[in-house]
Scaffold this active site. Structure first.
Site, PDB file in Angstrom:
ATOM      1  N   GLY A  28      10.670  81.222  59.424  1.00 41.54           N
ATOM      2  CA  GLY A  28       9.628  80.194  59.572  1.00 41.54           C
ATOM      3  C   GLY A  28      10.265  78.835  59.760  1.00 41.54           C
ATOM      4  O   GLY A  28      11.400  78.727  60.226  1.00 41.54           O
ATOM      5  N   SER A  29       9.533  77.809  59.365  1.00 46.38           N
ATOM      6  CA  SER A  29      10.007  76.443  59.606  1.00 46.38           C
ATOM      7  C   SER A  29      11.095  76.062  58.607  1.00 46.38           C
ATOM      8  O   SER A  29      11.223  76.648  57.531  1.00 46.38           O
ATOM      9  CB  SER A  29       8.841  75.469  59.456  1.00 46.38           C
ATOM     10  OG  SER A  29       8.390  75.498  58.118  1.00 46.38           O
TER      11      SER A  29
ATOM     12  N   GLY B 151      11.710  76.838  54.535  1.00 47.05           N
ATOM     13  CA  GLY B 151      12.986  77.281  53.983  1.00 47.05           C
ATOM     14  C   GLY B 151      13.498  76.342  52.894  1.00 47.05           C
ATOM     15  O   GLY B 151      14.098  76.778  51.916  1.00 47.05           O
TER      16      GLY B 151
ATOM     17  N   GLU C 272      15.820  82.383  58.193  1.00 43.26           N
ATOM     18  CA  GLU C 272      15.837  82.203  59.660  1.00 43.26           C
ATOM     19  C   GLU C 272      14.852  81.084  59.938  1.00 43.26           C
ATOM     20  O   GLU C 272      13.646  81.315  60.028  1.00 43.26           O
ATOM     21  CB  GLU C 272      15.341  83.471  60.370  1.00 43.26           C
ATOM     22  CG  GLU C 272      16.149  84.710  60.135  1.00 43.26           C
ATOM     23  CD  GLU C 272      17.509  84.675  60.799  1.00 43.26           C
ATOM     24  OE1 GLU C 272      17.842  83.683  61.483  1.00 43.26           O
ATOM     25  OE2 GLU C 272      18.251  85.647  60.597  1.00 43.26           O
TER      26      GLU C 272
END
Ligand code: UN1
Length: 516
Positions: A248-249, A253, A270
């Protein structure tokens, strides 16, 4: 150029048929009169309208899912790995059988064009094949011991429950990278998909459930929990979840990483990409144009590997830009089920707003729009977001160019020396994917070297997106550092133990220590 769009009713029928064939029965009464249950509404970006209510997981459901997965883990971890591979093989067979159905759901929910939707399902099939092989290759090492009559080895053991948090843009492939590998490694999985793509998640979960029934695997090897952020937070904070693998963004994270670390859990992150390609004077421009247009405009710019920055040698910049703008002018934007379409809708009108804001900021920072930007179908589908991919020529790598905008906006900059190009390339916070177009081998090698691209993926004469599953996938810096999918990414899903075995019959201490 496609002029019409399917109706929401058509899409509902299509999705329902695909779900039926896969074996998912929707409780279409969910959210209706009398029920207290929270629902998540499946919707389609093709029209921007709602399809079906889908029950969302309550905190008690999430608790039960983790408990089930944890219980199943205690059994699954001691099932021989090649036997675990049989579950993944069966899943791969079912995915092959239902490739068209799953692709329909990907198109309906994520808006991907047909070949990309089929490609996403292919990526799932491929990782299953990979993980089946892996189930016989979870190798450890034998290490030379410093003591006579001793053997030093490394053993890899299953880790536990893996919490998979995935995003709307690869609503099933990213789940499969994690799940196929985790299952082969002896882990069990609790999956929290994007709340924007519940239907494809239900379909994948059902196929895995069928595979588990077929091969006699414990039912709790996989659990699906549909819901919003609160569901994800519950997984993140549950100490039975040994690894949180989240896509995700960078903002997401930044929250997930420290929370999981605080309980000494593991993460595999990721996050955002702001991927660039360098185009050198020797580049084959026919190939470069094709590679750039797919990487920048394909998937409507909604891959984490999408090409967002183009760093072109100043001698060829005008020629390349003219060819790109000509190609952009002909890009068919529209119904992703139409075979002629290359660019489907953005996921939401919110994504379109963010795209338009980014372009406006780029202009305010001195950029010039060279192609695209027009909205399509606003009259017949005001809640959908069809947009022409944009090219903006910028003078410098200013504020907005350094950010990831999840939409098809390509910023073009120029360079004179390769050192300058690499410096520009690396001067962003993200580090996922990168490429160079050149026929000069020394330039290509330099770009791939330690002083070249600082990304987890670095390519030559191919765009930034569309990685194969055989390699490890992931990136550096704000992209989060995780590696998923192929190569030895499996190690993140296992724990290693170092074993010293003494067969000498006497006690010898390491480092020549004497005691007693
Ligand atoms: C993502 O956008 O989250 O390399 C994954 C690619 C695909 C995966 C992208 N194989 O573009």
């Amino acid at each position: 150029m496609p002029r019409t769009l399917p109706t929401t009713d058509d899409l509902r029928t299509r999705a329902r048929a695909a779900l039926d064939r896969v074996g998912v029965t929707l409780d279409e009464g969910a959210g209706g009169g009398g029920t207290e249950r929270e629902v998540c509404h499946a919707r389609t970006p093709l029209t921007g309208e709602r399809l079906f209510p889908v029950p969302a997981a309550t905190p008690a459901d999430v608790e039960e899912a983790v408990a089930d997965a944890h219980r199943a883990f205690l059994d699954w971890r001691s099932t021989p790995a090649p036997r675990r591979g049989e579950l993944v093989r069966r899943l791969g067979e079912l995915l092959r059988e239902h490739q068209e159905d799953l692709a329909d759901l990907v198109t309906v929910e994520a808006g991907k064009i047909r070949s990309e939707a089929l490609g996403e399902v292919q990526e799932m099939i491929d990782i299953c094949d990979f993980a089946v092989g892996l189930s016989r290759q979870l190798y450890g090492r034998t290490i030379a011991s410093e003591r006579p009559g001793h053997r030093l080895t490394e053993t890899w053991h299953p880790l536990g429950v893996v919490g998979v948090v995935s995003a709307f843009n690869f609503p099933c492939a990213v789940w499969s990278w994690n799940t196929a590998v985790a299952l082969a490694c002896g882990d069990t999985v609790v999956w929290k998909p994007s709340e924007l793509t519940p239907l494809i998640s239900l379909a994948c979960a059902r196929l895995l459930e069928r595979a588990a029934e077929d091969v006699g695997a414990p039912d709790g090897v996989h659990r699906l929990v549909i819901g919003d952020r609160a569901v994800g937070e519950q997984l993140v904070d549950d100490s039975r979840v040994a690894l949180v693998s989240a896509t995700g963004s960078t903002r997401m994270g930044r929250e997930v990483g420290p929370r999981v670390a605080a309980r000494f859990g593991r993460t595999l992150l990721e996050l955002g990409g702001n991927n660039a390609a360098v185009v050198a004077p020797s580049a084959d421009l026919d190939l470069a144009v094709q590679g750039i247009v797919f990487a920048a405009a394909g998937t409507a710019g909604q891959r984490c590997t999408t090409l967002r920055r183009l760093i072109v040698h100043r001698d060829i910049a005008d020629t390349l830009v003219a060819r790109l703008t000509a190609a952009y002018a002909k890009l068919p934007v529209g119904d992703p089920f139409d075979e002629a379409t290359l660019v489907g809708p953005l996921i939401s009108t919110g994504a379109l707003d963010r795209m338009q804001e980014a372009v406006a900021r780029a202009q305010a920072e001195g950029g010039k729009v060279l192609a695209g930007g027009g909205r399509r179908f606003a009259d017949i589908a005001p809640d959908a977001a069809y947009v022409e991919p944009v090219i903006v020529r910028v003078g410098a790598q200013t504020g907005v160019v350094r950010e990831e905008t999840f939409a098809p906006v390509l910023y073009v900059m120029t360079y004179e020396t390769l050192a300058e190009a690499i410096a520009l390339h690396n001067d962003v916070p993200q580090g996922l994917s990168s490429s160079i177009f050149t026929r000069d081998q020394a330039e290509a090698e330099l770009f791939l070297s330690a002083e070249g691209s600082d990304c987890g993926i670095a390519n030559v004469n191919i765009g930034t997106s569309g990685a194969e599953i055989g390699g490890a996938f992931g990136g550096e810096k704000e992209t989060g550092g995780g590696r998923e999918s192929g190569s030895d990414a499996w190690r993140a899903y296992m724990r290693s133990a170092t074993n010293t075995v003494n067969y000498s019959g006497r006690l010898a201490l390491a480092q020549n220590v004497s005691f007693l």
